[in-house]
Scaffold this active site. Structure first.
Site, PDB file in Angstrom:
ATOM      1  N   PRO A  67       0.806  -1.233   0.000  1.00  0.00           N
ATOM      2  CA  PRO A  67       0.000   0.000   0.000  1.00  0.00           C
ATOM      3  C   PRO A  67       0.842   1.287   0.000  1.00  0.00           C
ATOM      4  O   PRO A  67       0.621   2.173  -0.819  1.00  0.00           O
ATOM      5  CB  PRO A  67      -0.840  -0.129   1.273  1.00  0.00           C
ATOM      6  CG  PRO A  67      -0.911  -1.613   1.539  1.00  0.00           C
ATOM      7  CD  PRO A  67       0.412  -2.162   1.075  1.00  0.00           C
ATOM      8  N   LYS A 172       5.527   9.123 -10.915  1.00  0.00           N
ATOM      9  CA  LYS A 172       4.201   8.557 -10.607  1.00  0.00           C
ATOM     10  C   LYS A 172       3.351   9.552  -9.799  1.00  0.00           C
ATOM     11  O   LYS A 172       2.143   9.687 -10.021  1.00  0.00           O
ATOM     12  CB  LYS A 172       4.381   7.241  -9.839  1.00  0.00           C
ATOM     13  CG  LYS A 172       3.096   6.594  -9.356  1.00  0.00           C
ATOM     14  CD  LYS A 172       2.162   6.186 -10.481  1.00  0.00           C
ATOM     15  CE  LYS A 172       0.905   5.512  -9.933  1.00  0.00           C
ATOM     16  NZ  LYS A 172      -0.132   5.381 -10.961  1.00  0.00           N
TER      17      LYS A 172
HETATM   18  P1  NAD Z   1      -4.390  -3.562  -2.213  1.00  0.00           P
HETATM   19  O1  NAD Z   1      -4.767  -2.991  -0.905  1.00  0.00           O
HETATM   20  O2  NAD Z   1      -5.423  -4.220  -3.055  1.00  0.00           O
HETATM   21  O3  NAD Z   1      -3.185  -4.622  -2.027  1.00  0.00           O
HETATM   22  C1  NAD Z   1      -2.123  -4.448  -1.130  1.00  0.00           C
HETATM   23  C2  NAD Z   1      -1.797  -5.836  -0.586  1.00  0.00           C
HETATM   24  O4  NAD Z   1      -0.628  -5.732   0.234  1.00  0.00           O
HETATM   25  C3  NAD Z   1      -2.905  -6.429   0.289  1.00  0.00           C
HETATM   26  O5  NAD Z   1      -3.271  -7.713  -0.210  1.00  0.00           O
HETATM   27  C4  NAD Z   1      -2.269  -6.492   1.680  1.00  0.00           C
HETATM   28  O6  NAD Z   1      -2.725  -7.616   2.427  1.00  0.00           O
HETATM   29  C5  NAD Z   1      -0.808  -6.627   1.325  1.00  0.00           C
HETATM   30  N1  NAD Z   1       0.117  -6.231   2.381  1.00  0.00           N
HETATM   31  C6  NAD Z   1       0.096  -5.110   3.146  1.00  0.00           C
HETATM   32  N2  NAD Z   1       1.172  -5.096   3.956  1.00  0.00           N
HETATM   33  C7  NAD Z   1       1.888  -6.213   3.687  1.00  0.00           C
HETATM   34  C8  NAD Z   1       3.084  -6.771   4.188  1.00  0.00           C
HETATM   35  N3  NAD Z   1       3.773  -6.150   5.142  1.00  0.00           N
HETATM   36  N4  NAD Z   1       3.526  -7.927   3.677  1.00  0.00           N
HETATM   37  C9  NAD Z   1       2.821  -8.576   2.695  1.00  0.00           C
HETATM   38  N5  NAD Z   1       1.672  -8.114   2.191  1.00  0.00           N
HETATM   39  C10 NAD Z   1       1.210  -6.942   2.680  1.00  0.00           C
HETATM   40  O7  NAD Z   1      -3.690  -2.364  -3.006  1.00  0.00           O
HETATM   41  P2  NAD Z   1      -3.481  -2.249  -4.591  1.00  0.00           P
HETATM   42  O8  NAD Z   1      -4.660  -1.561  -5.159  1.00  0.00           O
HETATM   43  O9  NAD Z   1      -3.035  -3.554  -5.116  1.00  0.00           O
HETATM   44  O10 NAD Z   1      -2.268  -1.191  -4.627  1.00  0.00           O
HETATM   45  C11 NAD Z   1      -0.926  -1.568  -4.362  1.00  0.00           C
HETATM   46  C12 NAD Z   1      -0.035  -0.374  -4.705  1.00  0.00           C
HETATM   47  O11 NAD Z   1      -0.172  -0.084  -6.108  1.00  0.00           O
HETATM   48  C13 NAD Z   1      -0.405   0.915  -3.961  1.00  0.00           C
HETATM   49  O12 NAD Z   1       0.752   1.632  -3.660  1.00  0.00           O
HETATM   50  C14 NAD Z   1      -1.268   1.673  -4.960  1.00  0.00           C
HETATM   51  O13 NAD Z   1      -1.248   3.066  -4.730  1.00  0.00           O
HETATM   52  C15 NAD Z   1      -0.599   1.286  -6.274  1.00  0.00           C
HETATM   53  N6  NAD Z   1      -1.468   1.325  -7.463  1.00  0.00           N
HETATM   54  C16 NAD Z   1      -2.733   0.822  -7.429  1.00  0.00           C
HETATM   55  C17 NAD Z   1      -3.518   0.860  -8.590  1.00  0.00           C
HETATM   56  C18 NAD Z   1      -4.928   0.326  -8.609  1.00  0.00           C
HETATM   57  O14 NAD Z   1      -5.647   0.613  -9.605  1.00  0.00           O
HETATM   58  N7  NAD Z   1      -5.381  -0.442  -7.627  1.00  0.00           N
HETATM   59  C19 NAD Z   1      -2.989   1.418  -9.761  1.00  0.00           C
HETATM   60  C20 NAD Z   1      -1.697   1.881  -9.774  1.00  0.00           C
HETATM   61  C21 NAD Z   1      -0.935   1.840  -8.608  1.00  0.00           C
END
Ligand code: NAD
Length: 296
Positions: A67, A172
Site C-alpha cells: 500500500p 508517478k
Molecule cells: P491492495 O490494498 O489491493 O493490495 C495491497 C496488498 O498488500 C494487500 O493484499 C495487503 O494484504 C498486502 N500487504 C500489506 N502489507 C503487507 C506486508 N507487510 N507484507 C505482505 N503483504 C502486505 O492495493 P493495490 O490496489 O493492489 O495497490 C498496491 C499499490 O499499487 C499501492 O501503492 C497503490 O497506490 C498502487 N497502485 C494501485 C492501482 C490500482 O488501480 N489499484 C494502480 C496503480 C498503482
C-alpha cells in the site's frame, strides 16, 4: 537463465502481476499477510508461500506491491526483511506508489549488501496488471533494469526509465496529481454541459475527439462513472495517499502550486461523505450527486 520471481503483496495489483507472470511461464512465488489473497494467487498458478523469509531467500527478482512507503520500508529494512535475508545479486522491483525518499533510503541500504533496487510504480489498474499491459515509470540504475527486463516486459506494456533511485516515484506522483485533478475537472465540465442540455455520452464522444480529453474522459468516465459501476479496483484511500504525496513533494520543494493545493483540499474534504474504502472515481459525486450518484 530463467529468473525465479517472487511477489510480496498480492492485492488488486500484485495479485494480477503474479498471475500474469505465472501465465507466461515464469516460476512465481507470492506472499501476502492476507490468507484470502494467498489462496486467490494459488488458484491462478502462483506458488503461495506462507513463510516470507523463505520467499526472500529463494528468488532472483522480488516484486513489491504494497500500500504505502511505510510498508516498503518495513519489508525491506525491518526484522527478517530483505536487507537481512536477501542474497547479493537479488533485484527488488518496487511497484508500490511510494515516496522518492523511501526509495532512495531503501536503495542505499540494500546496495551495501549487493542487493539492487528499482522504484517502478505502475499505471493501468488491476486490469492492466492482470493482462500485462501496465505502464511503468522506473527509477534506478540501467544495469539493474537490464537484468530484470524480461520480467518487466512480461508484466507491462510500456516502461520509461525516468532517472535514478526515487525518480520513478516522482514521475508517478506527478502522474497521479494530474489524474486526481482530471477526474474533478471532467466531472465539472460534464455537470455544466448536462445542465445546459447535452447528453453526457455525447459530450464524452465530443471531448474525446477534442483537446479536453484525458484518461478521465477516455477510460474512467466510460468504464466506471457513467454506468455508475464504481468498481475500478483503486480505492479512494490509495488516491488520497497519492494526492497527499504530491502535496508533500511540492512543499518539500518550496513550490506554490495553487491548483494542485485546491485539488488536494477537495480530495481531503470529501472524507466526510466518501470513505477510504469507496472507489476513487466516487470523487465525482461531490461535484454533482444527482448526475453521478447511485440514487441512494
Ligand atoms: P491492495 O490494498 O489491493 O493490495 C495491497 C496488498 O498488500 C494487500 O493484499 C495487503 O494484504 C498486502 N500487504 C500489506 N502489507 C503487507 C506486508 N507487510 N507484507 C505482505 N503483504 C502486505 O492495493 P493495490 O490496489 O493492489 O495497490 C498496491 C499499490 O499499487 C499501492 O501503492 C497503490 O497506490 C498502487 N497502485 C494501485 C492501482 C490500482 O488501480 N489499484 C494502480 C496503480 C498503482
Amino acid at each position: 537463465m530463467t529468473l525465479k520471481t517472487g511477489v510480496i503483496g498480492l492485492g488488486n495489483m500484485g495479485g494480477g502481476m503474479a498471475a500474469t507472470l505465472a501465465g507466461k511461464g515464469f516460476e512465481v512465488s507470492g506472499f501476502d499477510l492476507s490468507a484470502a489473497a494467498l489462496e486467490q494467487a494459488q488458484r491462478q498458478g502462483v506458488r503461495a508461500v506462507s513463510d516470507r523469509a523463505e520467499l526472500i531467500r529463494s528468488v532472483d527478482v522480488l516484486i513489491l506491491s504494497l500500500p504505502k512507503a511505510e510498508h516498503v520500508e518495513a519489508v525491506c529494512l525491518g526484522e527478517h526483511g530483505i536487507l537481512e535475508l536477501g542474497r547479493a545479486g537479488l533485484v527488488v522491483v518496487d511497484t508500490t506508489t511510494s515516496t522518492p525518499e523511501a526509495s532512495r533510503k531503501v536503495a542505499t541500504a540494500l546496495r551495501a549488501k549487493g542487493i539492487a533496487f528499482l522504484d517502478a510504480p505502475v499505471s493501468g489498474g488491476p486490469k492492466g496488471a492482470a493482462n500485462g499491459s501496465m505502464s511503468m515509470v522506473i527509477g534506478g540504475e540501467e544495469a539493474d533494469l537490464a537484468k530484470v527486463l524480461p520480467v518487466l516486459e512480461a508484466m507491462s506494456g510500456t516502461r520509461v526509465h525516468v532517472g535514478g533511485h526515487g525518480a520513478g516515484n516522482v514521475a508517478k506522483i506527478a502522474n497521479n496529481m494530474l489524474a486526481a485533478a482530471h477526474l474533478i475537472t471532467t466531472a465539472e465540465a460534464m455537470s455544466m454541459a448536462a445542465k445546459a442540455g447535452v447528453d453526457p455520452q455525447k459530450l464524452l464522444e465530443g471531448i474525446n475527439a477534442g483537446s479536453g480529453r484525458s484518461a478521465a474522459s477516455q477510460v474512467m468516465f466510460p468504464t466506471w462513472v457513467l454506468n455508475k459501476a464504481y468498481d475500478s479496483g483503486f480505492t479512494m484511500g490509495l488516491m488520497r495517499k497519492d494526492v497527499g504525496l504530491a502535496s508533500d513533494l511540492a512543499a518539500a520543494l518550496d513550490l506554490d502550486l495553487p491548483l494542485a493545493r485546491h485539488v488536494a483540499q477537495l480530495w481531503d474534504d470529501s472524507r466526510e461523505t466518501l470513505p477510504d474504502s469507496d472507489d476513487f472515481c466516487c470523487i465525482v459525486q461531490r461535484t454533482d450527486k444527482a448526475l453521478y450518484g447511485r440514487g441512494e
